[in-house]
Design a protein around this motif. Sequence first.
Motif, PDB file in Angstrom:
ATOM      1  N   ALA A 122      40.809  47.606  36.092  1.00 54.30           N
ATOM      2  CA  ALA A 122      41.657  46.510  36.069  1.00 54.30           C
ATOM      3  C   ALA A 122      42.929  46.710  35.329  1.00 54.30           C
ATOM      4  O   ALA A 122      43.864  46.393  35.902  1.00 54.30           O
ATOM      5  CB  ALA A 122      40.614  45.242  35.477  1.00 54.30           C
ATOM      6  N   ASN A 123      42.578  47.431  34.079  1.00 51.82           N
ATOM      7  CA  ASN A 123      43.787  47.642  33.432  1.00 51.82           C
ATOM      8  C   ASN A 123      44.693  48.543  34.151  1.00 51.82           C
ATOM      9  O   ASN A 123      45.933  48.618  33.599  1.00 51.82           O
ATOM     10  CB  ASN A 123      43.241  48.430  32.034  1.00 51.82           C
ATOM     11  CG  ASN A 123      42.624  47.353  31.190  1.00 51.82           C
ATOM     12  OD1 ASN A 123      42.839  46.220  31.329  1.00 51.82           O
ATOM     13  ND2 ASN A 123      41.830  47.864  30.375  1.00 51.82           N
ATOM     14  N   ALA A 124      44.177  49.360  35.116  1.00 47.24           N
ATOM     15  CA  ALA A 124      45.083  50.447  35.820  1.00 47.24           C
ATOM     16  C   ALA A 124      45.513  49.546  36.868  1.00 47.24           C
ATOM     17  O   ALA A 124      45.957  50.341  37.930  1.00 47.24           O
ATOM     18  CB  ALA A 124      44.289  51.569  36.193  1.00 47.24           C
ATOM     19  N   GLY A 125      45.412  48.330  37.266  1.00 47.62           N
ATOM     20  CA  GLY A 125      45.911  47.721  38.418  1.00 47.62           C
ATOM     21  C   GLY A 125      45.375  47.252  39.544  1.00 47.62           C
ATOM     22  O   GLY A 125      45.609  46.777  40.500  1.00 47.62           O
ATOM     23  N   ARG A 126      43.934  47.601  39.277  1.00 46.52           N
ATOM     24  CA  ARG A 126      43.275  47.209  40.391  1.00 46.52           C
ATOM     25  C   ARG A 126      42.899  45.945  40.364  1.00 46.52           C
ATOM     26  O   ARG A 126      42.496  45.332  39.484  1.00 46.52           O
ATOM     27  CB  ARG A 126      41.803  48.080  40.681  1.00 46.52           C
ATOM     28  CG  ARG A 126      42.257  49.567  40.696  1.00 46.52           C
ATOM     29  CD  ARG A 126      42.590  50.071  42.144  1.00 46.52           C
ATOM     30  NE  ARG A 126      41.971  49.689  43.217  1.00 46.52           N
ATOM     31  CZ  ARG A 126      41.752  50.638  44.196  1.00 46.52           C
ATOM     32  NH1 ARG A 126      42.482  51.904  44.390  1.00 46.52           N
ATOM     33  NH2 ARG A 126      40.881  50.313  45.296  1.00 46.52           N
ATOM     34  N   LYS A 127      42.607  45.102  41.476  1.00 43.41           N
ATOM     35  CA  LYS A 127      42.032  43.819  41.513  1.00 43.41           C
ATOM     36  C   LYS A 127      40.597  44.041  41.668  1.00 43.41           C
ATOM     37  O   LYS A 127      39.813  44.164  42.722  1.00 43.41           O
ATOM     38  CB  LYS A 127      42.573  42.974  42.914  1.00 43.41           C
ATOM     39  CG  LYS A 127      44.205  42.875  42.816  1.00 43.41           C
ATOM     40  CD  LYS A 127      44.231  42.088  44.094  1.00 43.41           C
ATOM     41  CE  LYS A 127      45.893  42.058  44.423  1.00 43.41           C
ATOM     42  NZ  LYS A 127      46.029  41.579  45.883  1.00 43.41           N
ATOM     43  N   VAL A 128      39.732  43.729  40.564  1.00 44.50           N
ATOM     44  CA  VAL A 128      38.327  44.037  40.350  1.00 44.50           C
ATOM     45  C   VAL A 128      37.785  42.698  40.585  1.00 44.50           C
ATOM     46  O   VAL A 128      37.916  41.707  40.041  1.00 44.50           O
ATOM     47  CB  VAL A 128      38.268  44.778  39.303  1.00 44.50           C
ATOM     48  CG1 VAL A 128      36.757  44.960  38.914  1.00 44.50           C
ATOM     49  CG2 VAL A 128      38.891  45.895  38.775  1.00 44.50           C
ATOM     50  N   ALA A 129      36.511  43.049  41.171  1.00 47.36           N
ATOM     51  CA  ALA A 129      35.493  41.741  41.351  1.00 47.36           C
ATOM     52  C   ALA A 129      34.278  42.329  41.247  1.00 47.36           C
ATOM     53  O   ALA A 129      34.073  43.276  41.834  1.00 47.36           O
ATOM     54  CB  ALA A 129      35.682  41.116  42.566  1.00 47.36           C
ATOM     55  N   VAL A 130      33.492  41.654  40.091  1.00 53.58           N
ATOM     56  CA  VAL A 130      32.008  41.775  40.236  1.00 53.58           C
ATOM     57  C   VAL A 130      31.320  40.905  40.609  1.00 53.58           C
ATOM     58  O   VAL A 130      31.489  39.554  40.237  1.00 53.58           O
ATOM     59  CB  VAL A 130      31.696  41.982  38.670  1.00 53.58           C
ATOM     60  CG1 VAL A 130      30.348  42.226  38.715  1.00 53.58           C
ATOM     61  CG2 VAL A 130      32.494  43.061  38.319  1.00 53.58           C
ATOM     62  N   ALA A 170      40.463  40.904  45.973  1.00 47.14           N
ATOM     63  CA  ALA A 170      39.770  41.961  45.447  1.00 47.14           C
ATOM     64  C   ALA A 170      39.959  43.328  45.993  1.00 47.14           C
ATOM     65  O   ALA A 170      40.193  43.427  47.361  1.00 47.14           O
ATOM     66  CB  ALA A 170      38.492  41.624  44.972  1.00 47.14           C
ATOM     67  N   ASP A 171      40.229  44.503  45.439  1.00 49.55           N
ATOM     68  CA  ASP A 171      40.297  45.685  46.162  1.00 49.55           C
ATOM     69  C   ASP A 171      39.317  46.896  45.457  1.00 49.55           C
ATOM     70  O   ASP A 171      39.475  48.130  45.727  1.00 49.55           O
ATOM     71  CB  ASP A 171      41.754  46.152  46.351  1.00 49.55           C
ATOM     72  CG  ASP A 171      42.541  46.384  44.881  1.00 49.55           C
ATOM     73  OD1 ASP A 171      41.604  46.838  43.855  1.00 49.55           O
ATOM     74  OD2 ASP A 171      43.648  46.149  44.878  1.00 49.55           O
ATOM     75  N   PHE A 172      38.701  46.411  44.552  1.00 48.76           N
ATOM     76  CA  PHE A 172      37.912  46.971  43.715  1.00 48.76           C
ATOM     77  C   PHE A 172      36.577  46.345  43.512  1.00 48.76           C
ATOM     78  O   PHE A 172      36.531  45.709  42.491  1.00 48.76           O
ATOM     79  CB  PHE A 172      38.523  47.920  42.338  1.00 48.76           C
ATOM     80  CG  PHE A 172      37.861  49.032  41.705  1.00 48.76           C
ATOM     81  CD1 PHE A 172      38.293  50.476  42.107  1.00 48.76           C
ATOM     82  CD2 PHE A 172      36.729  48.864  41.149  1.00 48.76           C
ATOM     83  CE1 PHE A 172      37.735  51.407  41.210  1.00 48.76           C
ATOM     84  CE2 PHE A 172      36.203  50.006  40.365  1.00 48.76           C
ATOM     85  CZ  PHE A 172      36.653  51.291  40.625  1.00 48.76           C
ATOM     86  N   LEU A 173      35.407  46.706  43.974  1.00 47.95           N
ATOM     87  CA  LEU A 173      34.370  45.886  43.853  1.00 47.95           C
ATOM     88  C   LEU A 173      32.894  46.223  43.530  1.00 47.95           C
ATOM     89  O   LEU A 173      32.864  47.486  44.017  1.00 47.95           O
ATOM     90  CB  LEU A 173      34.376  44.977  45.344  1.00 47.95           C
ATOM     91  CG  LEU A 173      35.316  43.966  45.829  1.00 47.95           C
ATOM     92  CD1 LEU A 173      36.217  44.788  46.712  1.00 47.95           C
ATOM     93  CD2 LEU A 173      34.608  42.780  46.619  1.00 47.95           C
ATOM     94  N   SER A 195      49.775  45.710  48.312  1.00 49.51           N
ATOM     95  CA  SER A 195      49.598  47.034  47.806  1.00 49.51           C
ATOM     96  C   SER A 195      48.237  47.521  46.740  1.00 49.51           C
ATOM     97  O   SER A 195      48.166  46.408  46.024  1.00 49.51           O
ATOM     98  CB  SER A 195      50.919  47.603  47.051  1.00 49.51           C
ATOM     99  OG  SER A 195      50.745  47.074  45.751  1.00 49.51           O
ATOM    100  N   ILE A 196      47.633  48.610  46.896  1.00 53.80           N
ATOM    101  CA  ILE A 196      46.649  48.949  46.091  1.00 53.80           C
ATOM    102  C   ILE A 196      46.959  49.964  45.028  1.00 53.80           C
ATOM    103  O   ILE A 196      47.425  50.930  45.459  1.00 53.80           O
ATOM    104  CB  ILE A 196      45.487  49.432  46.954  1.00 53.80           C
ATOM    105  CG1 ILE A 196      45.204  48.325  48.123  1.00 53.80           C
ATOM    106  CG2 ILE A 196      44.273  49.849  46.149  1.00 53.80           C
ATOM    107  CD1 ILE A 196      43.972  48.427  48.661  1.00 53.80           C
ATOM    108  N   SER A 197      46.705  49.690  43.685  1.00 55.29           N
ATOM    109  CA  SER A 197      47.070  50.689  42.722  1.00 55.29           C
ATOM    110  C   SER A 197      46.274  51.948  42.769  1.00 55.29           C
ATOM    111  O   SER A 197      45.031  52.071  43.241  1.00 55.29           O
ATOM    112  CB  SER A 197      46.865  49.946  41.251  1.00 55.29           C
ATOM    113  OG  SER A 197      46.820  51.071  40.359  1.00 55.29           O
ATOM    114  N   THR A 198      46.901  53.047  42.652  1.00 50.21           N
ATOM    115  CA  THR A 198      46.373  54.386  42.694  1.00 50.21           C
ATOM    116  C   THR A 198      46.469  54.996  41.249  1.00 50.21           C
ATOM    117  O   THR A 198      46.344  56.133  41.389  1.00 50.21           O
ATOM    118  CB  THR A 198      47.078  55.282  43.874  1.00 50.21           C
ATOM    119  OG1 THR A 198      48.354  55.314  43.740  1.00 50.21           O
ATOM    120  CG2 THR A 198      46.757  54.659  45.381  1.00 50.21           C
TER     121      THR A 198
END
Lengths: 413, 413
Positions: free
Chosen positions: A117-125, A196-199, A2-5
């Motif tokens: 990331a704080n809003a629940g996205r799996k962030v990758a840089v 990750a779902d936010f890159l 599931s991806i945070s919106t």
Amino acid sequence: MSISTLSFTANGITYQPPAAPIVVICLDGSADEYLDASLAFDRMPHLKKMIQQGYRGMVRGALPSFTNVNNSSIVTGVAPAVHGICGNFFYDAALDQEVMMNAASYLRAETLLAAAANAGRKVAVVTAKEKLRDILSHNMQGIAFSAEKAATATIATHGIDDVEQLTGQPAPAIYSADASLFVLRAGNALLRAGRADFLYLSLTDFMQHTYAPEAPESLDFYAAIDHELGQLLAAGAIVGATADHGMNAKQLPDGSPNVMYVETLLDEQFGKGSRVICPITDPYVKHHGALGSYVVVHLKDASRAAEIGRWLLAQPGITEVYDRDTAVRLLEQPADRTGDLVVLSARNVVLGRTPAHHDLSALDSGLRSHGGRYEEMVPLLISHPLNAIYMRKAAGDARNFDVFDFTINGTGQ
Amino acid sequence: MSISTLSFTANGITYQPPAAPIVVICLDGSADEYLDASLAFDRMPHLKKMIQQGYRGMVRGALPSFTNVNNSSIVTGVAPAVHGICGNFFYDAALDQEVMMNAASYLRAETLLAAAANAGRKVAVVTAKEKLRDILSHNMQGIAFSAEKAATATIATHGIDDVEQLTGQPAPAIYSADASLFVLRAGNALLRAGRADFLYLSLTDFMQHTYAPEAPESLDFYAAIDHELGQLLAAGAIVGATADHGMNAKQLPDGSPNVMYVETLLDEQFGKGSRVICPITDPYVKHHGALGSYVVVHLKDASRAAEIGRWLLAQPGITEVYDRDTAVRLLEQPADRTGDLVVLSARNVVLGRTPAHHDLSALDSGLRSHGGRYEEMVPLLISHPLNAIYMRKAAGDARNFDVFDFTINGTGQ
């Protein structure tokens, strides 16, 4: 998965992400001509389809048109005046020190990556060069590593420890096409593994410093980028891409570097004691010799700024000179990290400090560089159709550091 | 037919033409984005092939980025400081008159077209608008007519009297796609009839003022241009193309025109008596309302130029202000036809005189215009491979007004 919106806000901008992976790419040094050439030779079929279905236009980058300035703007959504990163170096007059700005401690704004990331996205840089990682991942929960130091990433410090296994290849040499391609491959691997779902994927411009747009090496490089882009799109990502800056040849007709040494010029005309900072200077000088089209001048006698500025502007090859107040306003610079004068040069001219400060023998081939006005305009590419509001925004004075805004908010209804 | 290969010189530049037809096209208002969009949708197959076989790159136009300024530069090969045409209007302070510059009597340089004709080439100039014909055909033996007045061309005055029969269509309306397409069709007809072997075809930018690059109307227009381009190439011509200026939306987020009225601002701040010249002003105002991103200011008290210039540069939306001497040097302006101050505005901002001087109701749709820095960079397209010398020249600070030089001298060995 599931991806945070959940929506999130950073620096006054609210992002309302969809339930789809978001991937933003900084195509370091990608003057629009690189895309033109590769598209003309049918080397970027996925980009072509993306343009047909989404958006391609030109946007204005932040000045100076350098990598860390614009990467900082992209991940904060604001100009250098706000986030404070206005080059790799600045001169701290109070401390009488030249200070390197490659650490997050110099960043004065929050990043939208941390907020996501704080809003629940799996962030990758993922960055090509290690120098950017610290700033881009500031206060961020998630994965952050560089291609350059991929082998030494650890869970505790980078949120990941198996980069080479994940990508199936060892960390690449930094002066290579692979340094950038590794970033894209890693992004794809993270996305497909559900890690990750936010890159944010930030490449490096070694290739553009070295090869002109129509060079076979450039075409092969962009074709390889296109392959990765196709994989990202096939994985269902909404993809936005822009560049930190363009790239122009800075050469005399005989192919030699076209350099004006500003501190030397000032020494000769006004006496010694002024200090010229070349904010492109960083530990990676092989491809540009620390020569760009933007320098900052700290005068021995700041009360002579107007007089010296007029003289500088009269020198052929220098195209813009601003005092501190004007640079703060027009060039969006942080007042305490710029100089008494800011100097920009012509499309084919770079500015140096003194000959002794620049090792031109380190240049592999002809000099191609950036930093000035003629590397300010860069492409904006969005994989999905823009809504009406963002079409109007794109037709105004949109910025490269709006790329997350366009990718996230511009593609929703 | 035999084609003269005698070399000729104009304004210090020597041209060594091949025994092939030479066709140079000024794609009026063709910001690179128009080509990008049309190529992405496969609407310009002949241009694509031309880029694959020849050259596509970006070049710097002359400022102000207006039509007659750049057309004059293209046919002379030199900057406005040399040829003297720096807008449609200038203020003659000695005569206290606003003077229109649409006549060849204001041209201070010879044209390469006249020189080519003297060297035995059969020269033809076809323009969309009548206003350009006089300057472009100055002292030239050959054919010169406009689409606008095609029906009234005579042998004595235009070197041709059967334009409508030749092209098989009546003279088009000036506010139309056909105004430009007629120019290209006429060029093709002249070339195929053997009546010209050295052509300059100058289009008009009504379509670009009216439609964004990705608009269906734009795609159809460029597809029609491409068809004519294919015909020119099939006839064996060496084709060079560039633009006089780019084009940007100059609108607020609600779609209304984003205008700063500079004379009004100065009246309010410094008292009445200064005069603002909008050099885009001409008899054809329907598509831009005489609003561009470049104006010239004649001050009531020129001794206050520095003070007033600083104030202007502090107004949001104004991006560059130069005194006369600096405008002469940096913007390549003729000293006696510019003002005490020259003012340029941001990518999405136009400058006007006073509200009473501009009829915004005449604007058919949103305002798109040019004149400033962000319409300075334009494409250069050459149908044949550039030789090594001109590849290096292209990688420097090449100009749109080098287009004849590139087309003629750049494609030979």
